[in-house]
Design a protein around this motif. Structure first.
Motif, PDB file in Angstrom:
ATOM      1  N   ARG A 197      -1.326 -49.406  19.014  1.00  0.00           N
ATOM      2  CA  ARG A 197      -2.341 -48.608  19.725  1.00  0.00           C
ATOM      3  C   ARG A 197      -3.471 -49.373  20.606  1.00  0.00           C
ATOM      4  O   ARG A 197      -3.422 -50.758  20.360  1.00  0.00           O
ATOM      5  N   GLY A 198      -3.880 -49.033  21.440  1.00  0.00           N
ATOM      6  CA  GLY A 198      -4.770 -49.669  22.438  1.00  0.00           C
ATOM      7  C   GLY A 198      -6.195 -50.224  21.898  1.00  0.00           C
ATOM      8  O   GLY A 198      -6.883 -50.357  22.812  1.00  0.00           O
ATOM      9  N   LEU A 199      -6.401 -49.774  20.977  1.00  0.00           N
ATOM     10  CA  LEU A 199      -7.821 -49.994  20.423  1.00  0.00           C
ATOM     11  C   LEU A 199      -7.811 -51.173  19.207  1.00  0.00           C
ATOM     12  O   LEU A 199      -7.021 -51.044  18.516  1.00  0.00           O
ATOM     13  N   VAL A 205     -14.550 -50.306  19.392  1.00  0.00           N
ATOM     14  CA  VAL A 205     -13.223 -50.426  20.075  1.00  0.00           C
ATOM     15  C   VAL A 205     -12.745 -51.605  20.272  1.00  0.00           C
ATOM     16  O   VAL A 205     -11.592 -51.763  20.117  1.00  0.00           O
ATOM     17  N   GLY A 206     -13.514 -52.601  20.478  1.00  0.00           N
ATOM     18  CA  GLY A 206     -13.062 -54.103  20.691  1.00  0.00           C
ATOM     19  C   GLY A 206     -13.175 -54.569  22.023  1.00  0.00           C
ATOM     20  O   GLY A 206     -12.791 -54.038  23.013  1.00  0.00           O
ATOM     21  N   ASP A 207     -13.725 -55.758  22.216  1.00  0.00           N
ATOM     22  CA  ASP A 207     -14.147 -56.283  23.366  1.00  0.00           C
ATOM     23  C   ASP A 207     -13.098 -57.145  24.343  1.00  0.00           C
ATOM     24  O   ASP A 207     -13.183 -57.500  25.449  1.00  0.00           O
ATOM     25  N   THR A 208     -11.864 -57.061  23.740  1.00  0.00           N
ATOM     26  CA  THR A 208     -10.578 -57.291  24.091  1.00  0.00           C
ATOM     27  C   THR A 208      -9.600 -56.350  24.738  1.00  0.00           C
ATOM     28  O   THR A 208      -8.550 -56.785  25.271  1.00  0.00           O
ATOM     29  N   THR A 209     -10.045 -55.150  24.469  1.00  0.00           N
ATOM     30  CA  THR A 209      -9.357 -54.220  25.033  1.00  0.00           C
ATOM     31  C   THR A 209      -9.659 -53.779  26.287  1.00  0.00           C
ATOM     32  O   THR A 209     -10.713 -53.988  26.895  1.00  0.00           O
TER      33      THR A 209
END
Length: 425
Positions: free
Chosen positions: A258-260, A54-58
């Motif tokens: 998109r948020g991911l 998902v990503g650690d900046t989300t």
């Protein structure tokens, strides 16, 4: 001590659960027609999966996950979305080696995010999503969007708007990233702390910030469409060409992000326009995520998918005053008079159900009048009355509730008779 349901969750009770079953059955049916197969993944996964996928900046990973340490000192997370889990299962089970690629999967299940509960946004919510892994064909991008649009249309929703954008390939995103950094850096101190942290790590996330959405630099931020290379432009044009050929209208929104973190190339959202739905107008979101399989340890495999909230869908159906055709009647209600008849009714009820019919009887030793009232509440199509006298004569009286017509039927023929009558309706 009074124990209450946790904040941000809900009990789905009889009378409402049938609505969920109906829309879930619709989702399963359209997936069958588009040749998507069901996958079921664990509700919790290793935390690293979502940090990498998902990503650690989300916001999801930074603020919204339910993460805990188990007794083996392992960090586990309740799944906040479905794509990372499906991709992990795709890699771990080597589905990329199966014949008949691409691999087309769907899921329906609970997800968990620690958000401020509001209408249509729960901390435990149910997502329906699809994933198509293994194809770089723009036609499958269009197929994924078409499936989502058709799903809503078949449920009766109108006023739908498909919004699309291209986030480009790696080369295009790197060029756009540098432009965003140069754009925001001189005034980044005017933005929230999250945006300040994201400037160097992932400036695209700044465009998705809810706190600073009205800052003047947002409106003038560089558009990804201006940084797409020829290959990305050609891909996006082909996607639009397929949508045009399908007769699916769309709007290109260069600000759609998109948020991911895993999205690239095609990104889309489906919104609903009209009164009664409130501020939350986005029903569905998705896009292409080439590179995610490799990030999780698999071979180079492109992918695309979407996810939608069942809660939000039901809100939209209610706001649009769409009646869901729920069958809440039962086929036959057994009314028993006398001890021997009550005993016999239990085995008769079992035989009716074994024959595939819905049936019920009284278990509270109610009087005859109360039993008939119970049959009315259940909207029984037929009421079968068995007394001790009828039992001695091997007969049972059957009443069709809609017409009032009554017939006497042999107990030996009762099950077959009810099967024939209910089959006709």
């Amino acid at each position: 001590m009074s124990i209450h349901i946790p904040r941000g969750t809900q009990d789905i009770l009889p009378g409402t659960s049938e609505l969920w079953q109906y829309v879930e059955a619709k989702a399963q049916d359209i997936c069958r027609r588009y040749n998507y197969k069901e996958i079921r993944t664990p509700i919790f996964e290793h935390t690293e999966l979502f940090q990498r996928g998902v990503g650690d900046t989300t916001d999801i990973v930074q603020k919204e996950t339910y993460t805990f340490t188990d007794r083996g000192d392992r960090s586990l997370t309740l799944r906040p979305e479905g794509t990372a889990s499906v991709t992990r299962a795709f890699v771990e089970n080597k589905l990329y080696g199966n014949p008949g690629q691409p691999t087309k999967l769907y899921y329906i299940g609970p997800m968990f995010r620690y958000e401020r509960p509001q209408s249509g946004r729960m901390r435990q919510f149910v997502q329906f999503g699809i994933e198509a892994l293994g194809s770089n064909d723009p036609a499958i991008d269009a197929e994924v969007m078409a499936l989502a649009m058709e799903f809503y249309r078949e449920l009766g929703l109108s006023g739908l708007k498909l919004v699309i954008n291209s986030l480009g390939d790696t080369e295009s995103r790197i060029a756009h990233r540098e432009a965003l950094i140069n754009h925001f850096k001189p005034r980044i101190n005017e933005f929230c702390s999250d945006c300040q942290q994201r400037l160097e790590k992932n400036p695209l996330r700044i465009l998705d910030c809810k706190k600073d959405r009205d800052h003047e630099l947002m409106a003038t931020a560089p558009s990804i469409l201006d940084y797409l290379n020829e290959e990305s432009v050609a891909y996006f044009e082909k996607v639009k060409q397929h949508l045009d050929a399908m007769g699916i209208s769309y709007v290109v929104d260069q600000t759609l992000v998109r948020g991911l973190d895993y999205y690239n190339h095609t990104a889309f959202e489906i919104m609903i326009e009209g009164e009664g739905f409130g501020a939350i107008t986005t029903l569905c979101g998705g896009g292409r995520y080439n590179g995610l399989v490799e990030e999780i340890g698999g071979p180079e495999t492109p992918g695309i998918g979407f996810a939608l909230s069942i809660e939000r869908l039901l809100m939209a159906l209610k706001a649009a005053n769409i009646e869901i055709p729920i069958e809440q009647t039962i086929g036959c209600y057994l009314v028993a008079l006398g001890e021997e008849a009550k005993d016999k009714s239990a085995s008769l009820l079992f035989e009716l159900r074994k024959a595939g019919l819905s049936a019920e009887k009284d278990y509270l030793d109610k009087k005859v009048k109360a039993q008939f009232k119970a049959a009315d509440r259940l909207e029984a199509k037929y009421t079968a009355v068995l007394g001790d006298d009828e039992l001695a004569a091997n007969k049972i009286n059957v009443k069709e509730m809609s017409t009032g017509e009554q017939v006497e039927v042999s107990l030996d023929d009762f099950i077959t008779y009810m099967q024939d009558r209910l089959k006709e309706e």
